[in-house]
Scaffold this active site. Structure first.
Site, short mmCIF file in Angstrom:
data_model
loop_
_atom_site.label_atom_id
_atom_site.label_comp_id
_atom_site.label_asym_id
_atom_site.label_seq_id
_atom_site.Cartn_x
_atom_site.Cartn_y
_atom_site.Cartn_z
N ARG A 1 -9.84 12.94 10.72
CA ARG A 1 -9.40 13.10 9.33
C ARG A 1 -10.54 13.07 8.33
O ARG A 1 -10.38 12.67 7.18
CB ARG A 1 -8.34 12.03 8.99
CG ARG A 1 -7.12 12.12 9.93
CD ARG A 1 -5.91 11.40 9.37
NE ARG A 1 -5.60 11.93 8.06
CZ ARG A 1 -5.92 11.36 6.91
NH1 ARG A 1 -6.53 10.20 6.89
NH2 ARG A 1 -5.62 11.95 5.78
N TYR B 1 0.83 -1.20 0.00
CA TYR B 1 0.00 0.00 0.00
C TYR B 1 0.87 1.26 0.00
O TYR B 1 1.81 1.37 0.78
CB TYR B 1 -0.93 0.04 1.24
CG TYR B 1 -1.45 1.43 1.45
CD1 TYR B 1 -2.46 1.92 0.63
CD2 TYR B 1 -0.86 2.29 2.37
CE1 TYR B 1 -2.89 3.22 0.74
CE2 TYR B 1 -1.29 3.60 2.49
CZ TYR B 1 -2.30 4.06 1.68
OH TYR B 1 -2.71 5.36 1.77
N GLU C 1 -3.26 16.63 4.86
CA GLU C 1 -2.59 15.71 3.93
C GLU C 1 -2.55 16.36 2.55
O GLU C 1 -3.53 16.97 2.11
CB GLU C 1 -3.35 14.38 3.86
CG GLU C 1 -2.64 13.34 2.99
CD GLU C 1 -3.39 12.02 2.93
OE1 GLU C 1 -4.62 12.02 3.09
OE2 GLU C 1 -2.72 10.98 2.73
N GLU D 1 -1.80 6.91 11.36
CA GLU D 1 -3.08 7.07 10.64
C GLU D 1 -3.75 5.70 10.44
O GLU D 1 -3.09 4.73 10.05
CB GLU D 1 -2.74 7.71 9.29
CG GLU D 1 -3.90 7.93 8.36
CD GLU D 1 -3.47 8.83 7.19
OE1 GLU D 1 -2.62 9.73 7.38
OE2 GLU D 1 -3.96 8.61 6.07
N GLU E 1 -10.87 9.20 7.38
CA GLU E 1 -10.99 9.54 5.96
C GLU E 1 -12.20 8.91 5.29
O GLU E 1 -12.66 9.40 4.26
CB GLU E 1 -9.69 9.25 5.19
CG GLU E 1 -9.27 7.80 5.17
CD GLU E 1 -7.92 7.59 4.49
OE1 GLU E 1 -6.96 8.30 4.79
OE2 GLU E 1 -7.84 6.70 3.62
O1 EZ4 Z 1 -7.06 5.44 1.15
O2 EZ4 Z 1 -6.76 7.20 -1.93
O3 EZ4 Z 1 -4.50 9.00 3.32
N1 EZ4 Z 1 -4.71 8.59 2.23
C1 EZ4 Z 1 -5.07 7.35 1.95
C2 EZ4 Z 1 -5.38 7.00 0.51
C3 EZ4 Z 1 -6.82 6.56 0.37
C4 EZ4 Z 1 -7.21 6.23 -1.05
C5 EZ4 Z 1 -8.71 6.14 -1.16
O4 EZ4 Z 1 -9.26 7.37 -0.91
O5 EZ4 Z 1 -5.12 6.54 2.84
O6 EZ4 Z 1 -4.56 5.98 0.09
CO CO Z 2 -4.92 7.39 4.75
#
Ligand code: EZ4
Ligand code: CO
Length: 405
Positions: free
Chosen positions: A285, A159, A341, A238, A264
């Site tokens: 967030r 990721y 961010e 996060e 998020e």
């Molecule tokens: O999970 O773009 O903080 N940013 C992230 C990104 C989001 C993806 C999906 O909105 O964690 O990677």
């Molecule tokens: Co994120």
């Protein structure tokens, strides 16, 4: 000041963006972002079939009542699709109000609370050294806070790591079906502490460091990670664990003093409630596009403020520049703003479709002084970038079990 027309655009200048434009009978127009990555057309249908017909002829000045009408007025409330639709309408109405008042949005919210919006940027590499080379470069560009992500040895993709892709636009690129990725908590733990130990050695202590776990850990694993990383003084960790069960964070908090951030994917102030009122997180967030617009973000910020929680809005590349602008205004105003961010203002094509005067200076974004949100959308150019179905990945454990991406 009646709403005369509402148009919904889906364009793909590298990633899909759903953009709403509201036009009043006086010819004033406002923009909103309704993008839900991987589910774009569901929001378009919700807007076109179920929202737009109810709003034609309403007074564009009644932002709060329109928000309540769309949220409270629907028997089945909430969820990402409905809230993105409400969010875009709400943003566009705030944009219109700013244009009518000849004031940038942050002035309508209460005015400036700080010199600029401090941002955290992403450094991600194929190994620890590569990540730290990138972080060093960002530090030299003047950024004050950097999120570190590094490839996990033994896993094919990790990721947040771009690998050979030039940016996040190219990374999502052409994905008509969701790609599958593999996750191993054990392999992750073999890498993560070394990354931050090396980072402090190389970058020193005069820089804020952050890390996104992206919901991969169980609560007790998050607690363990927090204890491991406490000594490296992160600004926050996060999305350590999902908070569908918000009580999970009681457990994490009981074990570690590492600052925690989440939100998020939250859809409303209710998603924040237990976490914020029990001070189980340090940063909330939520994103304007996914939590219900400027109206919802203001409510969440004020609720967080009275519980000593700061704001740190999402800034991913799948939020359009319209949402990013809304965040910069909220961040310029919110007394309890923490950090934003930031992954840039998009690729060349995106910057051609969405024009604005936001700029980055000394690790901070300066919001536009133009009335409203300060973003213009080129409808004609958008026609050259039609919607292309595209998905975020899904994640599986090494034995095939579906896991959180
Ligand atoms: O999970 O773009 O903080 N940013 C992230 C990104 C989001 C993806 C999906 O909105 O964690 O990677
Ligand atoms: Co994120």
């Amino acid at each position: 000041m009646k709403i005369e027309d509402i148009r919904v655009f889906v364009s793909c200048p590298g990633r899909n963006f759903v953009t709403v434009k509201i036009v009043t009978e006086d010819g004033v127009n406002g923009l909103g972002d309704a993008t839900v990555n991987g589910r774009e057309m569901a929001v378009v249908a919700y807007l076109e079939e179920h929202v737009v017909p109810c709003l034609i002829g309403r007074d564009a000045r009644m932002i709060e009542d329109t928000w309540q009408y769309l949220y409270r007025g629907a028997y089945w409330r909430g969820g990402p699709i409905a809230m993105a639709a409400i969010a875009a309408i709400d943003m566009a109405l705030w944009d219109i109000k700013g244009k009518v008042a000849s004031l940038p949005l942050y002035q309508l919210l209460g005015g400036r609370s700080r010199d600029g919006v401090t941002v955290y940027v992403h450094a991600n590499g194929t190994d620890v050294d590569d990540t730290l080379d990138k972080a060093d470069d960002l530090k030299n560009q003047g950024f004050k806070a950097i999120r570190l992500q590094s490839a996990i040895p033994g896993l094919p993709v990790t990721y947040g790591v771009l690998g050979d892709k030039k940016d996040y636009f190219e990374l999502q690129g052409n994905r008509p079906l969701p790609p599958e990725e593999i996750w191993s908590t054990q392999k992750y733990f073999s890498m993560i502490e070394g990354l931050f130990e090396a980072a402090r050695g190389r970058l020193g202590n005069d820089i804020h460091l952050l890390h996104d776990v992206h919901n991969r850990l169980t609560p007790i694993e998050s607690a363990r990670l927090g204890k491991l990383l406490e000594q490296y003084d992160l600004l926050f960790l996060e999305d350590a664990s999902l908070a569908e069960n918000q009580q999970s964070y009681d457990l994490i908090r009981a074990h570690t003093t590492i600052p925690l951030a989440i939100g998020e994917t939250f859809n409303s102030v209710w998603d924040c409630k237990h976490l914020v009122e029990n001070q189980l997180i340090d940063y909330i967030r939520a994103a304007s596009t996914h939590a219900g617009g400027v109206t919802a973000m203001r409510r969440i910020a004020d609720f967080a403020a009275i519980h000593n929680v700061k704001t740190a809005p999402h800034g991913a590349p799948d939020l359009s520049p319209v949402c990013i602008a809304a965040h910069m205004h909220l961040d310029t105003w919110a007394p309890n703003f923490g950090i934003q961010e930031f992954v840039g203002f998009g690729n060349d094509e995106t910057r051609q479709l969405f024009t604005h005067e936001m700029r980055i200076e000394d690790g901070m974004v300066q919001v536009s002084e133009a009335p409203g949100l300060g973003v213009e959308f080129d409808e004609d150019a958008a026609k050259e970038y039609p919607y292309k179905r595209s998905y975020l990945p899904v994640s599986r454990l090494e034995d095939g079990t579906l896991w959180n991406w």
